[in-house]
Design a protein around this motif. Structure first.
Motif, PDB file in Angstrom:
ATOM      1  N   PRO A   1       1.083  -1.221  -0.040  1.00  0.00           N
ATOM      2  CA  PRO A   1      -0.204  -0.164   0.044  1.00  0.00           C
ATOM      3  C   PRO A   1       0.711   1.560   0.208  1.00  0.00           C
ATOM      4  CG  PRO A   1      -0.979  -1.933   1.468  1.00  0.00           C
ATOM      5  CD  PRO A   1       0.185  -1.985   1.244  1.00  0.00           C
ATOM      6  N   GLU A   2       2.567   1.414   0.575  1.00  0.00           N
ATOM      7  CA  GLU A   2       3.071   1.874   0.359  1.00  0.00           C
ATOM      8  C   GLU A   2       4.113   2.644  -0.977  1.00  0.00           C
ATOM      9  OE1 GLU A   2       1.806   0.501   4.232  1.00  0.00           O
ATOM     10  OE2 GLU A   2       3.135   0.146   2.906  1.00  0.00           O
ATOM     11  N   GLY A   3       3.564   1.183  -1.526  1.00  0.00           N
ATOM     12  CA  GLY A   3       4.231   1.500  -2.969  1.00  0.00           C
ATOM     13  C   GLY A   3       5.670   1.132  -2.482  1.00  0.00           C
ATOM     14  N   ILE A   4       5.702  -0.031  -2.084  1.00  0.00           N
ATOM     15  CA  ILE A   4       6.919  -0.417  -1.465  1.00  0.00           C
ATOM     16  C   ILE A   4       7.227  -1.661  -2.581  1.00  0.00           C
ATOM     17  CG2 ILE A   4       8.937  -2.400   0.235  1.00  0.00           C
ATOM     18  CD1 ILE A   4       8.464   0.724   0.358  1.00  0.00           C
ATOM     19  N   ILE A   5       8.178  -2.231  -3.719  1.00  0.00           N
ATOM     20  CA  ILE A   5       7.773  -3.417  -3.931  1.00  0.00           C
ATOM     21  C   ILE A   5       8.184  -4.745  -3.544  1.00  0.00           C
ATOM     22  CG2 ILE A   5       9.292  -4.238  -6.593  1.00  0.00           C
ATOM     23  CD1 ILE A   5      10.627  -1.530  -7.246  1.00  0.00           C
ATOM     24  N   THR A   6       7.754  -5.485  -3.749  1.00  0.00           N
ATOM     25  CA  THR A   6       7.422  -7.200  -2.988  1.00  0.00           C
ATOM     26  C   THR A   6       7.470  -7.850  -4.276  1.00  0.00           C
ATOM     27  OG1 THR A   6       4.955  -6.963  -3.690  1.00  0.00           O
ATOM     28  CG2 THR A   6       5.627  -5.869  -1.380  1.00  0.00           C
ATOM     29  N   PHE A   7       7.341  -8.208  -5.751  1.00  0.00           N
ATOM     30  CA  PHE A   7       7.918  -8.661  -6.643  1.00  0.00           C
ATOM     31  C   PHE A   7       8.231  -7.991  -8.071  1.00  0.00           C
ATOM     32  CE2 PHE A   7       6.212 -11.518 -10.191  1.00  0.00           C
ATOM     33  CZ  PHE A   7       7.391 -12.353 -10.266  1.00  0.00           C
ATOM     34  N   ALA A   8       8.684  -7.947  -8.796  1.00  0.00           N
ATOM     35  CA  ALA A   8       8.643  -7.655 -10.181  1.00  0.00           C
ATOM     36  C   ALA A   8       9.270  -8.593 -10.501  1.00  0.00           C
ATOM     37  CB  ALA A   8      10.392  -6.175 -10.207  1.00  0.00           C
TER      38      ALA A   8
END
Length: 395
Positions: A51-58
């Motif tokens: 929700p904060e814009g942290i990348i958890t998967f790419a």
């Protein structure tokens, strides 16, 4: 993720039996591996964000689009991973966002991204879990749209050209004929009247020639013409063009330096059309030089596939706002120009199977490169890349 779905799920594990917990964990692990394989198979880029814009998967596609490293990107804020990205202006837990963006590294691409919030619906928990961002490369489709628009413009200009040739060309010819008759009558007048009226007559004839030149440029820009090609030496055409422009180059104090490749092959060229293109480009370069003079460098290069001719000047350059409209008719930075020159040049080069590229910086100068293929581009059968089937017999 802090205060995310998994954290809340863990706080409620006491409500499940051991077998239910084991089944849930096994399913999560299995689903995670399956989904990651699916995501990696996509040609589209994919980010999973908190929700904060942290990348958890790419996935690998999105990493390639933005030139970022997977190990360093996971756990980073998207604003940090993608320089210049403004997550706060895009993120909304209640709406879907669809935007275009332009990236310049590692490649110059036009991308379209679609951002949608992820909601949870497990064990009666319905909260905002994060975002999925799907990124597509739309560079080719954007170029196709631009080419189609340009084609439509040229079609409209072609229809207009037929009317222009009749409505303007014929009256101009008539005016020129009548001015010639007036010039004959003028010779019978007293010398004092001849000088006064002769000056006015010369001005009128000069304006007619200028209008006729503008009309011819317009017609050359929009009329479809087929080049008559034969094996020609590009260096010979270049030297003929420079000879034609010699007086103008000297009047502008332009110093021309040639750096021509050895053993340039003969090319299939329409000599008149290529000379017209080179005339426009060299003259444009000379006109961009300061009044005190400047330098022009003309180089040729030869590869296995094409011949490249470069014309570089140290003149005024082209501003960024004008770079995007170089080939639009009647858009010019010159007070007396028509804006048709580059349109004609590009059409000629493309009809020879080549391409033109322009680089410029204000107050530094401009470089124009034309690429002409060594051979006509024809149909080519690609090699069969199917793997060879080997019959293995077990003993």
């Amino acid at each position: 993720m802090k205060d995310g779905f998994l954290d809340k799920l863990i706080t409620r594990l006491d409500r499940f039996s051991p077998s239910e917990v084991q089944n849930l964990v096994s399913r999560l692990v299995r689903d995670k591996g399956f989904l990651e394989n699916v995501f990696e198979a996509l040609k589209e880029g994919l980010f999973i964000l908190s929700p904060e814009g942290i990348i958890t998967f790419a996935n690998q596609s999105v990493l390639n689009f933005f030139g970022i490293d997977q190990q360093r990107s996971i756990g980073q804020h998207i604003n940090t991973a993608i320089r210049g990205f403004d997550w706060n202006s895009i993120a909304s837990p209640d709406t879907v966002t669809n935007r275009d963006l332009e990236v310049f590294y590692p490649e110059h691409l036009t991308l379209n991204f679609y951002t949608s919030p992820i909601k949870g619906h497990v064990v009666e928990m319905n909260e905002h879990l994060g975002y999925v961002m799907l990124v597509r490369d739309v560079t080719e489709s954007q170029q196709e749209a631009a080419d189609f628009l340009e084609s439509e413009k040229l079609n409209a200009l072609t229809l207009l050209a037929a009317g222009v040739a009749h409505e303007i060309g014929n009256p101009l010819n008539s005016l020129d004929i009548h001015l010639q008759l007036m010039q004959r009558k003028l010779r019978k007048l007293p010398k004092g009247d001849q000088a006064k009226l002769g000056s006015l007559l010369t001005t009128a004839q000069g304006e007619i020639k200028r209008l006729d030149s503008i009309l011819k440029q317009f017609l050359n820009a929009v009329r479809p013409t087929s080049p008559v090609k034969e094996k020609r030496q590009l260096h010979d055409i270049l030297k003929t063009t420079l000879s034609t422009l010699e007086a103008e180059l000297q009047s502008r104090h332009a110093q021309v330096t040639l750096n021509l490749a050895d053993n340039l092959p003969l090319l299939n060229l329409d000599a008149d059309q290529i000379q017209q293109a080179l005339y426009n480009l060299i003259r444009n370069a000379a006109q961009a030089l300061p009044a005190s003079g400047g330098d022009l460098w003309i180089d040729t290069e030869n590869s296995d596939y094409e011949v490249t001719l470069s014309i570089r000047d140290n003149g005024s350059g082209i501003s960024p706002e004008h770079m995007g409209s170089l080939y639009e008719p009647y858009k010019t930075t010159k007070s007396s120009g028509t804006g048709l020159g580059l349109l004609v040049v590009r059409r000629i080069i493309r009809e020879h199977g080549g391409e033109i590229e322009i680089q410029s910086e204000v107050n530094e100068g401009t470089t124009v490169r034309i690429h002409i293929p060594r051979e006509e581009r024809q149909l080519r059968l690609l090699p069969d890349n199917q793997p060879e089937i080997i019959d293995l017999e077990l003993e």
